[in-house]
Design an enzyme around this catalytic site. Structure first.
Site, PDB file in Angstrom:
ATOM      1  N   SER A   1       0.855  -1.277  -0.144  1.00 37.04           N
ATOM      2  CA  SER A   1       0.341  -0.070   0.023  1.00 37.04           C
ATOM      3  C   SER A   1       1.167   1.453   0.323  1.00 37.04           C
ATOM      4  O   SER A   1       2.087   0.739  -0.066  1.00 37.04           O
ATOM      5  CB  SER A   1      -0.496  -0.370   1.296  1.00 37.04           C
TER       6      SER A   1
ATOM      7  N   TYR B   1      -1.963  -0.894  10.417  1.00 32.88           N
ATOM      8  CA  TYR B   1      -2.006  -1.345   8.809  1.00 32.88           C
ATOM      9  C   TYR B   1      -0.530  -0.615   8.277  1.00 32.88           C
ATOM     10  O   TYR B   1       0.031  -1.868   6.992  1.00 32.88           O
ATOM     11  CB  TYR B   1      -3.535   0.009   8.480  1.00 32.88           C
TER      12      TYR B   1
HETATM   13  P1  NAD Z   1     -11.367  -5.989   0.072  1.00 26.44           P
HETATM   14  O1  NAD Z   1     -12.150  -5.333   1.119  1.00 26.44           O
HETATM   15  O2  NAD Z   1     -12.680  -5.439  -0.943  1.00 26.44           O
HETATM   16  O3  NAD Z   1     -11.528  -7.292  -0.989  1.00 26.44           O
HETATM   17  C1  NAD Z   1     -10.646  -8.102   0.693  1.00 26.44           C
HETATM   18  C2  NAD Z   1     -10.531  -9.079   0.223  1.00 26.44           C
HETATM   19  O4  NAD Z   1      -9.615  -9.735   1.630  1.00 26.44           O
HETATM   20  C3  NAD Z   1     -12.536  -9.649   0.053  1.00 26.44           C
HETATM   21  O5  NAD Z   1     -11.893 -10.602  -0.864  1.00 26.44           O
HETATM   22  C4  NAD Z   1     -11.937 -10.581   1.713  1.00 26.44           C
HETATM   23  O6  NAD Z   1     -13.287 -11.896   1.600  1.00 26.44           O
HETATM   24  C5  NAD Z   1     -10.972 -11.660   1.702  1.00 26.44           C
HETATM   25  N1  NAD Z   1     -10.205 -11.273   3.220  1.00 26.44           N
HETATM   26  C6  NAD Z   1     -10.579 -10.455   4.297  1.00 26.44           C
HETATM   27  N2  NAD Z   1      -9.835 -11.280   5.333  1.00 26.44           N
HETATM   28  C7  NAD Z   1      -9.478 -12.708   4.907  1.00 26.44           C
HETATM   29  C8  NAD Z   1      -9.683 -13.697   5.361  1.00 26.44           C
HETATM   30  N3  NAD Z   1      -9.721 -13.342   7.332  1.00 26.44           N
HETATM   31  N4  NAD Z   1      -8.970 -14.911   4.991  1.00 26.44           N
HETATM   32  C9  NAD Z   1      -9.368 -14.420   3.375  1.00 26.44           C
HETATM   33  N5  NAD Z   1      -9.306 -13.714   3.216  1.00 26.44           N
HETATM   34  C10 NAD Z   1      -9.782 -12.924   3.544  1.00 26.44           C
HETATM   35  O7  NAD Z   1     -10.608  -5.060  -0.091  1.00 26.44           O
HETATM   36  P2  NAD Z   1      -9.324  -4.300  -0.708  1.00 26.44           P
HETATM   37  O8  NAD Z   1      -9.030  -2.883  -1.312  1.00 26.44           O
HETATM   38  O9  NAD Z   1      -9.526  -4.989  -3.102  1.00 26.44           O
HETATM   39  O10 NAD Z   1      -7.796  -4.799   0.018  1.00 26.44           O
HETATM   40  C11 NAD Z   1      -7.334  -5.863  -1.223  1.00 26.44           C
HETATM   41  C12 NAD Z   1      -5.294  -5.265  -0.896  1.00 26.44           C
HETATM   42  O11 NAD Z   1      -4.979  -4.250  -1.505  1.00 26.44           O
HETATM   43  C13 NAD Z   1      -5.609  -5.125   1.286  1.00 26.44           C
HETATM   44  O12 NAD Z   1      -4.008  -6.135   1.634  1.00 26.44           O
HETATM   45  C14 NAD Z   1      -5.388  -4.350   1.102  1.00 26.44           C
HETATM   46  O13 NAD Z   1      -4.675  -3.845   1.986  1.00 26.44           O
HETATM   47  C15 NAD Z   1      -4.872  -2.993   0.253  1.00 26.44           C
HETATM   48  N6  NAD Z   1      -4.437  -2.361  -0.527  1.00 26.44           N
HETATM   49  C16 NAD Z   1      -6.078  -1.823  -0.821  1.00 26.44           C
HETATM   50  C17 NAD Z   1      -6.385   0.110  -1.164  1.00 26.44           C
HETATM   51  C18 NAD Z   1      -7.756   0.855  -1.842  1.00 26.44           C
HETATM   52  O14 NAD Z   1      -7.681   1.598  -1.521  1.00 26.44           O
HETATM   53  N7  NAD Z   1      -7.812  -0.507  -1.832  1.00 26.44           N
HETATM   54  C19 NAD Z   1      -5.181   0.708  -0.864  1.00 26.44           C
HETATM   55  C20 NAD Z   1      -4.167  -0.202  -1.205  1.00 26.44           C
HETATM   56  C21 NAD Z   1      -3.620  -1.498  -0.575  1.00 26.44           C
END
Ligand code: NAD
Length: 260
Positions: free
Chosen positions: A142, A155
């Site tokens: 991130s 985080y």
């Molecule tokens: P999201 O909430 O849409 O998806 C998260 C996914 O992880 C889902 O499929 C959920 O079921 C799964 N998940 C959560 N806890 C879990 C567990 N204990 N075991 C198995 N699966 C689990 O989130 P996102 O925004 O798509 O985030 C995905 C990744 O990207 C994360 O690591 C997040 O930190 C990172 N990220 C997101 C952003 C953003 O702006 N959305 C920015 C930087 C980094």
């Protein structure tokens, strides 16, 4: 490009992980989905991947906060799909509170899913990549792996740690056709971020649209969200021969967030 390869994408039932799973499937990869959600929706996603890739897709419900379940996920990719050639450590959760009020169990949960899960998955998958003589590890970190924001102690610590882990694994595989890199997204409009937009709207009495614009204006100079498709595109590039010598890198897709 990825015909005959098997990709495990953790947390791929939603958001960025789903975008990556679809992009890898579009290159012909056989995909092991992971993550929570309604059985019917997950089955639809799985079938969609098979249609796009022409290869087998499966779902494993491992809870990524549990090391024994992570080991079973990697084993299942081997037994059901044939191996693990690409591992995308994407599952992640967020919790927001000032450090002195941060519940200890939330700290443990965020560290478990956002950092330790990647260690356990890499540890289990790397021998399989070595046996097949090729591999890609892609850790979804991130902007918060490179810089900090208030109220995100767990985080930010986890994502900085994930970038450290990425560098170590890249060094330990430097002489092999296995690479390990991190992608550092800025704001991407997914359920994880929607919760933060809803909280901002409630806190500052803003409309959903005004809250979205404020969230972007605070951090992301482009004023636009990055998309799961863009993160998927970079993941595909990291699997290509052009990326053979990209090792231990942290690649930002953040609209300029960390250029400031
Ligand atoms: P999201 O909430 O849409 O998806 C998260 C996914 O992880 C889902 O499929 C959920 O079921 C799964 N998940 C959560 N806890 C879990 C567990 N204990 N075991 C198995 N699966 C689990 O989130 P996102 O925004 O798509 O985030 C995905 C990744 O990207 C994360 O690591 C997040 O930190 C990172 N990220 C997101 C952003 C953003 O702006 N959305 C920015 C930087 C980094």
């Amino acid at each position: 490009m990825l015909k005959g390869k098997v990709a495990v994408v953790t947390g791929s039932t939603s958001g960025i992980g789903l975008g990556i799973a679809r992009a890898l499937a579009a290159q012909g990869a056989s995909v092991m989905l992971n993550g929570f959600g309604a059985a019917g929706e997950i089955e639809e996603i799985r079938e969609g991947l098979e249609r796009v890739s022409g290869a087998k897709a499966a779902h494993h419900p491992a809870d990524m906060s549990k090391p024994a379940e992570i080991a079973r996920l990697i084993e299942a990719a081997g037994s059901k799909l044939g191996s693990v050639d690409v591992l995308v450590n994407n599952a992640g959760i967020q919790f927001v509170a000032p450090v002195e009020e941060f519940p200890a169990e939330k700290w443990d949960a965020v560290l478990a899913v956002n950092l330790s899960a990647s260690f356990h998955a890499i540890r289990a998958a790397l021998p399989r990549m070595r046996r097949r003589g090729w591999g890609r590890v892609i850790n979804i970190a991130s902007s918060h792996g490179l810089t900090a924001s208030v109220h995100k102690a767990a985080y930010v610590a986890a994502k900085h740690g994930l970038i450290g882990l990425t560098k170590v694994v890249a060094l330990e595989t430097a002489l092999e056709p296995v690479t390990c890199n991190a992608i550092c997204p800025g704001w991407v409009l997914t359920p994880l971020v929607q919760k933060q937009i809803d909280a901002l709207a409630a806190r500052e009495k803003l409309s959903p649209d005004a809250a979205r614009r404020k969230l972007l204006a605070d951090k992301q100079p482009s004023g636009e969200f990055a998309t799961p498709e863009q993160i998927g595109g970079l993941s595909v590039f990291l699997c290509s021969p052009a990326a053979d010598q990209i090792r231990g890198a942290s690649l930002s897709v953040d609209g300029g967030w960390t250029a400031q």
